[in-house]
Enzyme design. Structure first.
Site, short mmCIF file in Angstrom:
data_model
loop_
_atom_site.label_atom_id
_atom_site.label_comp_id
_atom_site.label_asym_id
_atom_site.label_seq_id
_atom_site.Cartn_x
_atom_site.Cartn_y
_atom_site.Cartn_z
N ASP A 207 0.81 -1.21 0.00
CA ASP A 207 0.00 0.00 0.00
C ASP A 207 0.85 1.27 0.00
O ASP A 207 0.62 2.17 0.79
CB ASP A 207 -0.90 -0.07 1.25
CG ASP A 207 -1.89 1.07 1.34
OD1 ASP A 207 -2.40 1.49 0.30
OD2 ASP A 207 -2.13 1.55 2.47
N GLU A 453 3.25 -8.13 7.40
CA GLU A 453 2.04 -8.79 6.93
C GLU A 453 2.31 -9.88 5.90
O GLU A 453 1.65 -9.96 4.87
CB GLU A 453 1.05 -7.76 6.39
CG GLU A 453 0.63 -6.78 7.46
CD GLU A 453 -0.65 -6.03 7.17
OE1 GLU A 453 -1.19 -6.14 6.06
OE2 GLU A 453 -1.14 -5.34 8.09
N TYR A 506 -6.93 -3.47 12.02
CA TYR A 506 -7.71 -2.25 11.76
C TYR A 506 -9.13 -2.38 12.27
O TYR A 506 -10.09 -2.31 11.52
CB TYR A 506 -7.62 -1.90 10.27
CG TYR A 506 -6.25 -1.34 9.97
CD1 TYR A 506 -5.99 0.01 10.08
CD2 TYR A 506 -5.17 -2.19 9.68
CE1 TYR A 506 -4.72 0.54 9.89
CE2 TYR A 506 -3.90 -1.69 9.49
CZ TYR A 506 -3.68 -0.32 9.60
OH TYR A 506 -2.42 0.20 9.42
N GLU A 542 0.33 -1.75 14.15
CA GLU A 542 -0.48 -0.86 13.31
C GLU A 542 -1.92 -0.86 13.79
O GLU A 542 -2.48 -1.91 14.09
CB GLU A 542 -0.50 -1.31 11.84
CG GLU A 542 0.77 -1.03 11.08
CD GLU A 542 0.69 -1.44 9.60
OE1 GLU A 542 -0.43 -1.47 9.03
OE2 GLU A 542 1.75 -1.72 9.04
C1 GCB Z 1 -1.59 -2.44 6.56
C2 GCB Z 1 -0.25 -2.32 5.93
C3 GCB Z 1 0.09 -0.90 5.55
C4 GCB Z 1 -1.13 -0.21 4.98
C5 GCB Z 1 -2.22 -0.20 6.03
C6 GCB Z 1 -3.52 0.46 5.51
O1 GCB Z 1 -1.90 -3.38 7.21
O2 GCB Z 1 0.77 -2.88 6.70
O3 GCB Z 1 1.13 -0.92 4.62
O4 GCB Z 1 -0.86 1.08 4.52
O5 GCB Z 1 -2.52 -1.51 6.38
O6 GCB Z 1 -3.70 1.64 5.74
O7 GCB Z 1 -4.29 -0.23 4.87
#
Ligand code: GCB
Length: 659
Positions: A207, A453, A506, A542
């Site tokens: 990403d 990941e 997330y 994260e």
């Molecule tokens: C993740 C990734 C990261 C992305 C993030 C997102 O899990 O490690 O590279 O930018 O999510 O914002 O989706």
């Protein structure tokens, strides 16, 4: 535009072939160290940064540069060139989509002078690139000098036989940004049907925008004929005694009649010798530093980031030469157990970020003002750490972490790793080998992150990561190994090899978007599950929410500044509950700043999960995070809290009896 899976067009096959560089062996690739070029009384350093000449490979004949030997003359003589800054990504510098979205080869060149004095001194001349993304082949005056694959890592070569002393010289670089299933990171080439026929396009699952070009400084430097090739340092603490173990390797001898001698002194911050060499001339040794000033992280000590200088003098009696190199080092000790991670015997609680090397115009190109601005923001917010997600950052950035006491989780460029193969494994291991070779002496680097990941639920992930971790351990046992994992704890096959487990999740965004009342429980449950399964320290690598700066909704609603804050607060509650359980060692929000990604309908001009905008202005969340990080520091480290709030009311004016 939908990707169409079709047979590869002939042009693309050529590009893919090229990635394997069907070229003769490079002239003199240095297999040894990659010490940063530092001036000394025995070494000259010159910068080759500036505006270089640049050209995209031809669309119709991508290999023309090789067949017509563009490296044999100035690029301007074989076609049109445009000015291109070095260091910088080339993608966002022009007004052309064809440059921004170019796939395959691009060419750079420039000229430079080499002083005659260097020949008189019998110096060796070296050419060093801080990083070129993704693969590079370099010629000096038409002679192949060095070939390197994998971005974000330095490489160098001795170019003495190729240079003209007291005259003008030329360096030519061809760069390939193609990512395949066997590159680190991985990508795919697809072909799409367009109005003008079939076209090859790069796709990747990670990403962030696949910026390319000569991203970091280019140096020309000299060493004496017999030179210090590499230095490895480990430190320990025994009571009040700081202990520095060093190991020096040298280069330049063809058949040594006798080993050169090596004298090593330790200098304090003011340049005074605090431990003088023992006079024995050994290449390995130990220095005992009474009342050592330890290297401490920011806010864990009033004098963080204390650096000594290891002054190394290598003397060759046979050749009558001397080489001097001065390496900044910090004295500190790392330890970890089932529940904690300690520095100098004190537990660390990581308060930090995932980040990117990313800014407008420059892309991933090194930019000194940005480096300092970012560290000022990190310290303003009260953070003590970050992860170099998702690749090694520039040495100039790492130097600041050493100097300012910021803890670094140092990540190699492996992202979303899948399709495990022996070739990929070899390159992945190489990327870690090169990273450790570069950063092994940095006190700021406190963990190696072997991937972000990775698809660790897939068959083969266990053997693959078992090997990767074993390899890292064969190079360094003084730092714990981690990975930012994203698979569930019940399907993952790699976490068991890690010393510390980091997880990305997330909650309230990719799952249960808009439902912040699901966050606390889920974060807690996941952290506990990892811990009770593996009995290892856990941290969250994260979490976050995309947020459009200036978008407001009350009650909070996704993409608004209010929602980002609400989501953070729910995470904070979970983190506080986890901290009480004693195994939770840190929180790292995604992301420090907004950053550019590939074009997709889920990204508005890039990823907007930054606490700061791409131009480093705070969103409301930055102030929120700042209150938390300073409050954590006050609670954990006893720091006197910065004024994080503006004046509201003087407590004296309140008539408390009326409240
Ligand atoms: C993740 C990734 C990261 C992305 C993030 C997102 O899990 O490690 O590279 O930018 O999510 O914002 O989706």
């Amino acid at each position: 535009m939908a990707l169409v899976t079709a047979p590869l067009p002939p042009l693309l096959l050529l590009l893919l072939l090229l990635l394997h560089w069907p070229a003769p062996a490079p002239a003199d690739v240095s297999p040894g160290g990659v010490l940063y070029p530092r001036e000394s009384e025995t070494r000259d350093v010159r910068s080759l940064d500036g505006i270089w000449n640049f050209r995209l490979a031809s669309e119709t004949d991508p290999l023309a540069g090789f067949t017509h030997k563009w490296f044999d003359s100035d690029l301007a003589q074989t076609g049109e060139t445009i000015p291109m800054p070095v260091p910088s990504s080339y993608n966002d510098v022009t007004q052309e989509k064809s440059v921004r979205d170019h796939l395959g080869l691009v060419w750079y060149d420039r000229t430079f002078y080499v002083p005659d004095a260097w020949r008189e001194k019998k110096s060796r001349v070296w050419l060093r690139f801080g990083s070129v993304n993704y693969a590079a082949q370099v010629w000096v005056n038409g002679q192949l000098a060095v070939v390197h694959e994998i971005g974000h890592l330095p490489f160098q070569a001795e170019i003495t036989p190729a240079v003209k002393f007291g005259a003008k010289n030329r360096v030519t670089v061809v760069v390939d940004n193609t990512l395949l299933q066997t590159t680190v990171p991985q990508g795919r080439i697809d072909s799409i049907d367009t109005d003008n026929g079939t076209r090859a396009v790069q796709s990747y699952t990670f990403d962030f925008f696949n910026y390319a070009g000569i991203h970091r400084p280019v140096h020309l430097y000299t060493t004496p004929a017999i030179f210090i090739d590499d230095i490895s340092v480990n430190t320990d603490i025994e009571g009040d005694l700081g202990v520095v173990f060093y190991n020096i390797s040298y280069g330049g001898y063809i058949q040594p009649a006798s080993e050169p001698t090596c004298y090593v002194d330790l200098l304090d911050k003011d340049g005074n010798i605090v431990v003088a060499d023992n006079g024995q001339g050994d290449l390995q040794g130990r220095l005992d530093v009474p009342n050592a000033k330890l290297w401490w992280p920011y806010l864990m000590h009033e004098n963080p980031g204390y650096l000594y200088t290891l002054q190394v003098r290598l003397k060759s009696n046979e050749w009558g030469t001397e080489d001097v190199y001065r390496l900044p080092i910090g004295i500190r000790k790392l330890e970890w157990n089932e529940t904690s991670f300690l520095i100098n015997s004190k537990p660390i609680y990581l308060r930090g970020f995932g980040r990117h090397e990313d800014s407008d115009i420059r892309g991933k190109g090194l930019d000194y003002p940005l480096i300092i601005k970012d560290y000022n923001l990190i310290k303003w917010i009260g953070a003590n750490s970050y992860r170099t997600s998702h690749y090694p950052y520039a040495e100039e950035i790492m130097d600041q972490a050493d100097q300012q006491g910021i803890l670094i989780i140092d990540e190699c460029p492996s992202v979303d790793t899948e399709n495990y193969s022996p070739t990929l494994l070899q390159k992945h291991a190489d990327s870690l080998g090169e990273l450790i070779r570069r950063d092994k002496n940095r006190p700021s680097v406190v963990m190696w992150s072997v991937a972000n990941e990775a698809r660790t639920h897939l068959t083969g992930a266990d053997t693959y990561f078992g090997y990767i971790v074993e390899y890292v351990k064969s190079l360094d046992t003084t730092r714990p190994v981690t990975m930012a994992t994203a698979r569930g704890f019940s399907e993952d096959k790699a976490a068991r090899f890690m010393d510390i487990i980091g997880f990305n999740r997330y909650n309230g965004w990719y799952s249960n978007a808009g439902k912040i009342d699901t966050i606390k429980k889920n974060v807690q449950l996941e952290a506990e599950s990892w811990f009770f399964k593996f009995r290892k320290p856990i941290f969250m690598t994260e979490y976050g929410a995309d947020t459009m700066p200036g978008l407001h909704f009350d009650p909070d609603y996704i993409w608004s500044e209010e929602y980002q804050i609400a989501l953070m607060s729910e995470h904070f509650k979970a983190f506080d509950a986890l901290r009480e359980q004693g195994f939770f060692i840190g929180e790292m929000i995604w992301n420090f700043a907004d950053f550019k990604t590939a074009q997709t309908y889920t990204r508005v001009g890039g990823n907007k999960k930054g606490i700061f905008t791409r131009d480093r202005q705070p969103k409301s969340s930055a102030h929120h995070l700042r209150r938390r990080y300073w409050a954590l520091s006050e609670e954990i480290e006893g720091t006197t809290r910065q004024t994080v709030d503006n004046y509201i009311i003087s407590s004296q004016t309140l008539d408390k009896t009326e409240l």
